[in-house]
Write a protein that holds these residues in place. Structure first.
Motif, short mmCIF file in Angstrom:
data_model
loop_
_atom_site.label_atom_id
_atom_site.label_comp_id
_atom_site.label_asym_id
_atom_site.label_seq_id
_atom_site.Cartn_x
_atom_site.Cartn_y
_atom_site.Cartn_z
N CYS A 53 0.84 -1.20 0.00
CA CYS A 53 0.00 0.00 0.00
C CYS A 53 0.88 1.25 0.00
O CYS A 53 1.86 1.31 0.75
CB CYS A 53 -0.86 0.06 1.26
N LEU A 54 0.49 2.21 -0.81
CA LEU A 54 1.12 3.54 -0.80
C LEU A 54 0.03 4.58 -0.56
O LEU A 54 -1.02 4.53 -1.22
CB LEU A 54 1.79 3.81 -2.16
N THR A 55 0.27 5.50 0.37
CA THR A 55 -0.58 6.69 0.48
C THR A 55 0.31 7.89 0.17
O THR A 55 1.29 8.14 0.88
CB THR A 55 -1.19 6.83 1.88
N GLY A 100 -2.04 11.73 0.75
CA GLY A 100 -3.41 11.43 1.11
C GLY A 100 -4.18 10.57 0.13
O GLY A 100 -5.30 10.15 0.43
N GLN A 104 7.97 14.10 4.81
CA GLN A 104 8.12 12.97 5.73
C GLN A 104 7.57 11.72 5.07
O GLN A 104 6.64 11.78 4.25
CB GLN A 104 7.44 13.19 7.08
N VAL A 113 7.05 7.24 5.71
CA VAL A 113 7.14 6.07 6.60
C VAL A 113 7.11 4.81 5.75
O VAL A 113 6.35 4.73 4.78
CB VAL A 113 5.93 6.01 7.56
N PHE A 114 7.94 3.85 6.12
CA PHE A 114 7.96 2.55 5.45
C PHE A 114 7.76 1.44 6.49
O PHE A 114 8.34 1.51 7.57
CB PHE A 114 9.32 2.30 4.78
N THR A 160 5.90 -3.14 2.48
CA THR A 160 4.47 -3.49 2.44
C THR A 160 3.61 -2.25 2.62
O THR A 160 2.45 -2.25 2.18
CB THR A 160 4.11 -4.50 3.55
N ASN A 161 4.14 -1.22 3.29
CA ASN A 161 3.34 -0.01 3.57
C ASN A 161 4.23 1.22 3.44
O ASN A 161 5.35 1.23 3.95
CB ASN A 161 2.76 -0.09 4.99
N ASP A 162 3.71 2.23 2.77
CA ASP A 162 4.50 3.42 2.41
C ASP A 162 3.56 4.62 2.47
O ASP A 162 2.48 4.60 1.86
CB ASP A 162 5.05 3.20 1.00
N MET A 163 3.93 5.63 3.24
CA MET A 163 3.14 6.86 3.32
C MET A 163 4.05 8.05 3.13
O MET A 163 5.10 8.13 3.78
CB MET A 163 2.49 6.99 4.70
N PHE A 164 3.64 8.97 2.27
CA PHE A 164 4.45 10.14 1.95
C PHE A 164 3.60 11.41 2.07
O PHE A 164 2.46 11.45 1.59
CB PHE A 164 4.99 10.04 0.52
N ARG A 165 4.18 12.43 2.71
CA ARG A 165 3.53 13.75 2.76
C ARG A 165 4.60 14.83 2.66
O ARG A 165 5.67 14.71 3.28
CB ARG A 165 2.80 13.96 4.09
#
Lengths: 128, 128
Positions: free
Chosen positions: B38-40, B43, B100, B102-103, B115-120
């Protein structure tokens, strides 16, 4: 209107509860951690509910207020929920500062527990 | 000098590799995701290697450079590694922006996969 996905409800519910407790009576945050939980606070590591609560209780301000400006939530392959929060905080009479925080939430005994927690002030986006 | 904990080696190694690939040839980032990842991104959610790579490939700049200013890593109860990164990026001739990310990294078939990636972008610390 479509309901939010369940992981988003879990993540946003936790985030709302966490900052509300933090701003009103942060010793009650103990309920959200276990003895296996990890906190990294401004690069410094703490493991276990006791060490985490000692750190959070010793933060040198009397009052604090958090405002959340953006939050993202995802389900993980191990049935956890990962949440990333961006916001602003005001401690006592200090100037407003940006911060970012990440939580990994796991369902243990029918309760969503924070197993992993990382916090940084936003100034790290601009320092070397 | 004490060796870094293994999860910190895994996390910092991944982070270094990720941004190096992102800045030189970001289509190669496909190797770091699976069909369940998953990538966010700012948003907006994307699931699976194909959707993630379509998004990353379509970002509207020709060149980009990331600088990491702080990174934290923790082991999780499910033998994953969670990494939080703060930094600055410069896309084409735009002004430098904070970000910022997160992985969540999981070992699958002897390889560390995101498995999980969030970028802002960091502007969310200061917007309402």
């Amino acid at each position: 209107m479509a309901e939010k996905p369940v992981w988003e409800q879990i993540g946003s519910g936790f985030v709302q509860h966490y900052y509300q407790q933090f701003d009103t009576d942060r010793v009650k945050l103990a309920d959200l951690y276990t003895d296996a939980s990890c906190l990294t606070w401004e690069g410094e590591g703490f493991q276990g509910k006791n060490a985490i609560m000692t750190k959070l209780s010793s933060l040198p301000f009397r009052s604090i207020q958090h405002i959340i400006t953006a939050q993202d939530h995802q389900p993980t392959p191990d049935s956890c929920v990962m949440s990333m929060v961006m916001g602003q905080l005001k401690a006592d009479e200090d100037q407003v500062m940006g911060f970012q925080q990440v939580f990994l939430l796991k369902n243990i005994d029918n309760k969503w527990i924070c197993t992993n927690d990382m916090f940084r002030l936003a100034l790290h986006n601009f320092g070397a």
